[in-house]
Design an enzyme around this catalytic site. Structure first.
Site, PDB file in Angstrom:
ATOM      1  CE  LYS A   1      35.952 -32.067 -43.546  1.00 41.31           C
ATOM      2  NZ  LYS A   1      35.248 -31.286 -42.860  1.00 41.31           N
TER       3      LYS A   1
ATOM      4  CG  ASP B   1      34.560 -35.771 -42.624  1.00 40.25           C
ATOM      5  OD1 ASP B   1      33.611 -36.428 -42.356  1.00 40.25           O
ATOM      6  OD2 ASP B   1      35.016 -35.067 -41.982  1.00 40.25           O
TER       7      ASP B   1
HETATM    8  O1  C5P Z   1      32.998 -40.621 -37.859  1.00 41.64           O
HETATM    9  P1  C5P Z   1      33.890 -39.703 -37.006  1.00 41.64           P
HETATM   10  O2  C5P Z   1      35.040 -40.578 -36.692  1.00 41.64           O
HETATM   11  O3  C5P Z   1      34.810 -39.134 -38.079  1.00 41.64           O
HETATM   12  O4  C5P Z   1      33.527 -38.767 -35.818  1.00 41.64           O
HETATM   13  C1  C5P Z   1      33.923 -38.064 -34.858  1.00 41.64           C
HETATM   14  C2  C5P Z   1      33.476 -37.951 -34.238  1.00 41.64           C
HETATM   15  O5  C5P Z   1      32.078 -36.795 -34.874  1.00 41.64           O
HETATM   16  C3  C5P Z   1      31.961 -38.763 -33.872  1.00 41.64           C
HETATM   17  O6  C5P Z   1      32.173 -39.664 -32.815  1.00 41.64           O
HETATM   18  C4  C5P Z   1      30.843 -38.366 -33.252  1.00 41.64           C
HETATM   19  O7  C5P Z   1      30.806 -37.519 -32.083  1.00 41.64           O
HETATM   20  C5  C5P Z   1      31.038 -36.596 -34.312  1.00 41.64           C
HETATM   21  N1  C5P Z   1      30.128 -37.119 -35.470  1.00 41.64           N
HETATM   22  C6  C5P Z   1      28.766 -36.726 -35.162  1.00 41.64           C
HETATM   23  N2  C5P Z   1      27.866 -37.282 -36.835  1.00 41.64           N
HETATM   24  C7  C5P Z   1      28.660 -36.939 -38.129  1.00 41.64           C
HETATM   25  C8  C5P Z   1      29.845 -37.381 -38.153  1.00 41.64           C
HETATM   26  C9  C5P Z   1      30.876 -36.641 -37.162  1.00 41.64           C
HETATM   27  O8  C5P Z   1      28.128 -37.038 -34.583  1.00 41.64           O
HETATM   28  N3  C5P Z   1      27.847 -37.477 -38.903  1.00 41.64           N
END
Ligand code: C5P
Length: 293
Positions: A11, A135
């Protein structure tokens, strides 16, 4: 069934607006995702237990790998303890801001749902996907979509114009949590993410040129703070196509071009300058089965 092959798309965030951190540490987002025809290929086959092999990249496999977590989430959800070998041929840059790990998780959910004949609905898979990462749901849905909350709430946008992209990749990946931490340092005050209404409206037009000037990424500034060389490269690439944007938390830079021929020519010229480039088009379908036998 002896094997299932799935394509899981990368993406690019055409817009990524960020709000102040929530109590759970996540940031509220308003984002426009576009799935690209740059995809990892995932092959699953029945086996005792779960195992993962990655080709096309020397990424170390550990137990925390999102594809393995996706497989275990399916086992937990259904109470089945079927096993599988999972082989991922990586085409999406690793730690590049292109959602590669999320694509693999989404692709593994689709592949094992088919291999193990679980019959889980789209809504079931979406629920599991949101638990795996912000994502991952978009990796299932693909196309073009407005994402809100952590990015997991999705509203499809009907694609009108075909998009031709040149991606400038960087082998030195950036850590997403690190980039968000730098965002917080730059913007400590509570705030809501800005809206992306203008871009969503422009994407309803038949001409891709309408989106010029509307691509934006609030994570660019913190990413450039960590990597000043990336700012220099970004500024050099501005004006190379219709619009230039850092994808996600970087370091991949996307250049949207007027046509596929313009994109082919630009990719060739940048490659001659010694930059690492990929040519890809969007919007593409979400994770989907391409073969099963
Ligand atoms: O959701 P995911 O595990 O992919 O996110 C990885 C990291 O990115 C999270 O631990 C956080 O630090 C950051 N993140 C965030 N806000 C979001 C998506 C991701 O702070 N909306």
């Amino acid at each position: 069934m002896s094997s299932v092959t799935v394509h899981a798309p990368a993406k690019i965030n055409m817009a990524l607006r960020v709000g102040g951190a929530r109590p759970d540490g996540y940031h509220p987002l308003t984002t426009v995702f576009c799935a690209l025809d740059l995809a990892d290929e995932i092959v699953v086959a029945p086996a005792e237990g779960l195992s993962l092999t990655i080709t096309g990249n020397d990424l170390a496999v550990d137990d925390n790998n999102l594809a393995l977590r996706a497989a275990r989430a399916l086992q937990d959800r259904t109470g089945m303890d079927y096993g599988a070998t999972i082989t991922i041929d990586k085409k999406i840059p690793v730690a590049g801001g292109m959602g590669g790990g999320s694509a693999d998780a989404a692709g593994t959910l689709v592949a094992l749902n088919e291999l193990w004949e679980l019959g889980l609905s789209h809504a079931d898979l979406h629920g599991l996907a949101a638990g795996l990462g912000s994502d991952v749901p978009f990796g299932l849905v693909g196309g073009l979509a407005l994402g809100t909350s952590r990015g997991e709430n999705l509203l499809p946008i009907s694609p009108r114009a075909f998009q031709s992209w040149v991606l400038v990749t960087d082998s030195d990946g950036l850590s997403t949590p690190d980039v968000f931490r730098h965002y917080d340092l730059l913007h400590p005050e509570p705030h809501e993410p800005a809206d992306v209404d203008d871009l969503v409206e422009a994407l309803g037009s038949d001409s891709v040129a309408e989106v010029a000037g509307l691509l934006v990424n609030d994570l660019a500034e913190p990413a450039f703070t960590i990597r000043p060389d990336l700012r220099e490269l970004f500024e050099r690439l501005e004006g190379a196509g219709i619009a230039t944007v850092l994808s996600g938390s970087g370091p991949t830079i996307g250049i949207l071009c007027e046509s596929d021929t313009a994109a082919d020519a630009l990719a060739g010229a940048l490659r001659q300058e010694g930059l690492s480039t990929l040519r890809t088009d969007g919007p593409a379908a979400g994770a989907h089965v391409v073969r099963s036998s």
